[in-house]
Design a protein around this motif. Structure first.
Motif, mmCIF file in Angstrom:
data_model
loop_
_atom_site.group_PDB
_atom_site.id
_atom_site.type_symbol
_atom_site.label_atom_id
_atom_site.label_comp_id
_atom_site.label_asym_id
_atom_site.label_seq_id
_atom_site.Cartn_x
_atom_site.Cartn_y
_atom_site.Cartn_z
ATOM 1 N N ILE A 190 0.710 -1.162 0.005
ATOM 2 C CA ILE A 190 -0.090 0.017 0.155
ATOM 3 C C ILE A 190 0.818 1.317 0.058
ATOM 4 N N HIS A 191 1.948 1.109 0.779
ATOM 5 C CA HIS A 191 2.882 2.449 0.975
ATOM 6 C C HIS A 191 3.650 2.513 -0.189
ATOM 7 N N VAL A 192 4.110 1.473 -0.919
ATOM 8 C CA VAL A 192 4.988 1.723 -2.010
ATOM 9 C C VAL A 192 4.025 2.266 -3.282
ATOM 10 N N MET A 193 2.714 1.843 -3.484
ATOM 11 C CA MET A 193 2.055 2.443 -4.386
ATOM 12 C C MET A 193 1.590 3.854 -4.118
ATOM 13 N N ILE B 172 5.965 11.905 -0.139
ATOM 14 C CA ILE B 172 6.631 11.011 -0.816
ATOM 15 C C ILE B 172 7.387 10.196 0.479
ATOM 16 N N GLN B 173 7.881 11.004 1.652
ATOM 17 C CA GLN B 173 8.561 10.117 2.815
ATOM 18 C C GLN B 173 7.482 9.470 3.722
ATOM 19 N N PHE B 174 6.396 9.825 3.459
ATOM 20 C CA PHE B 174 5.188 9.195 4.313
ATOM 21 C C PHE B 174 5.105 7.699 3.313
ATOM 22 N N GLY B 175 5.183 7.634 2.184
ATOM 23 C CA GLY B 175 5.171 6.463 1.559
ATOM 24 C C GLY B 175 6.335 5.574 1.799
#
Length: 482
Positions: free
Chosen positions: A322-325, A350-353
């Motif tokens: 989910i986070h990479v997407m 971007i850093q959240f992901g």
């Protein structure tokens, strides 16, 4: 019917059937458990503070040594290359002799090297010390993760994994704040970054030295004393079991390195050259670039902690996916804006992901690793991935020399490297690679790895849990005689 690797993204129901509520588990933790977790987190934070002190000082180092961006980033590459040696050396010491003193020695080593870096006078001295520094830094992650996670209940490990990994973002945050407020105020400039790093590393070593050994090793040592096993006997067993583990799990070792290669490209590709990207390609000031970096790391902390908590309920790999997407969705916001507010928002997202996906990695690697080798296996896999991705900053710097754009600064058009496009392409490709590798990989959600044998016991490579009641009884009786 969907393939097994897709159906297996969600954890099996029975894994959570007997799980206690998270708040109940946290309320039952002892002072020693909290302290051991904090010591592991602090060690990893110190590692990040030092590493990003170099990234934040690229322009200062260029002026100090009269070198190009490409040459300065060689120091980052060399540090990453040598970290694998440290992961092997300190990981083996930790799995063989315990968590405490190898980590203390590791922290004291990097403290000494940080002091040395602060006094270098030539680029050759700087490059040599940063290369050796990689050995010291290489041991920290595996030892810190083992120390922090193996002493906690299973139900708390997902959240703890997120907090632990975001010591990386906190370290970046500390280094950025230090760079923003301290460096301009002292005549020694960038060298002050490494003085602060050395002081914090010494503090982390002192805290760990004051805390007890991991309970798992105390129990095992008590049993070994009962059996009358000598140090020589235990070392022979350790070497034998290590060989058996490698024969049994060679495919898992390759997979873990591939996974960590992708993840390290994500983090280094989005962070190492980021301050340079903002100042050179976007034309914003050094102070604003540092503030944007701070905002980005706030997003990293939020993402990592949230993902670690979420992984306890929906599984490790699904949370990572989910986070990479999300990274792919956020790339345009990360590279297209030209204003500070837009760039800062992109940095946060971007850093959240990126660090959200990373927040699951400590517990994912610990659970999928051969349990008796959960300092060596995750640490070496992590650092080999670091080694393969070590040239990410140089790749971006070299690509920027060939892919250029024009920016208007103070009313004057200037031809500069187009780091925005370079980073967008790199991160997009790597994110796609990570999605594929994550989907096809294993997951051992909720593993009770603390119940496995330690690496110097016969049968440690078999990965089978053991009845801990005998160990607990022996530990109590041994401790009572001390």
């Amino acid at each position: 019917m969907a393939p097994y690797f897709l159906r297996n993204l969600l954890p099996k129901r029975e894994k959570n059937d007997h799980a206690r509520p998270l708040l109940t588990v946290l309320g039952e933790l002892t002072f020693v458990q909290w302290a051991l977790f904090f010591s592991g987190w602090l060690a990893w934070t110190c590692d990040a503070i030092d590493f990003f002190s170099v990234s934040l000082s690229v322009t200062h180092l260029q002026a100090q040594f009269n070198r190009s961006t490409h040459e300065i980033t060689t120091a980052i590459t060399m540090t990453l290359l040598f970290r694998s040696f440290g992961a092997v050396f300190f990981g083996v010491l930790s799995d063989r002799f315990g968590r405490k003193w190898p980590l203390v020695g590791n922290l004291l080593l990097i403290c000494s090297l940080e002091i040395g870096v602060s006094f270098v006078q030539t680029f050759q001295q700087f490059l040599a010390l940063r290369s050796v520094f990689g050995i010291g830094m290489g041991g920290i992650w595996g030892l810190a993760a083992a120390t922090a996670l193996e002493n906690l209940p299973v139900e708390a490990r997902g959240l703890a994994s997120g907090f632990l990994q975001e010591g990386y973002a906190v370290g970046y945050l500390v280094a950025a704040v230090n760079n923003l407020f301290n460096v301009p105020e002292v005549k020694q400039g960038w060298r002050a970054l490494f003085w602060v790093s050395a002081g914090l590393s010494m503090s982390a070593a002192t805290i760990r030295a004051l805390l007890p050994e991991s309970e798992v090793f105390l129990r095992t040592k008590a049993m070994e004393v009962e059996k009358g096993h000598s140090t020589t006997q235990k070392t022979k067993v350790f070497l034998k079991e290590t060989g058996e583990m490698l024969k049994k799990h060679w495919l898992l070792c390759i997979y873990a390195v591939l996974l960590m290669t992708g993840f390290n490209f994500l983090s280094h590709g989005s962070q190492d050259l980021y301050p340079t990207y903002l100042t050179v390609s976007k034309g914003i000031s050094t102070d604003d670039a540092t503030i944007a970096t701070i905002i980005g790391n706030c997003g990293a902390i939020v993402g990592g902690v949230f993902a670690g908590w979420l992984s306890q309920y929906i599984g490790r790999r699904l949370t990572m996916l989910i986070h990479v997407m999300l990274i792919g969705l956020f790339i345009p916001l990360w590279i297209l804006p030209s204003t500070f507010s837009g760039l800062a928002a992109g940095a946060f997202c971007i850093q959240f992901g990126v660090q959200g996906a990373w927040g699951v990695i400590p517990i994912q690697l610990a659970e999928m690793s051969p349990p008796a080798f959960r300092a060596t296996f995750p640490g070496v896999a992590y650092q080999l991935g670091n080694m393969i991705s070590s040239a990410s900053a140089q790749i971006e710097a070299t690509a920027g020399e060939h892919l250029r754009t024009t920016v208007i600064k103070d009313g004057v058009a200037k031809n500069v490297p187009d780091y925005a496009t370079v980073q967008g392409i790199l991160i997009g490709v790597v994110a796609a690679f990570v999605v594929v590798v994550t989907i096809v990989g294993p997951e051992n959600h909720g593993s009770h790895f603390e119940k496995a044998k330690t690496a110097f016991e016969e049968g440690a490579a078999d990965d089978e849990p053991i009845d801990d009641s005998a160990r607990n009884d022996k530990l109590i009786s041994t401790m009572a005689t001390l």
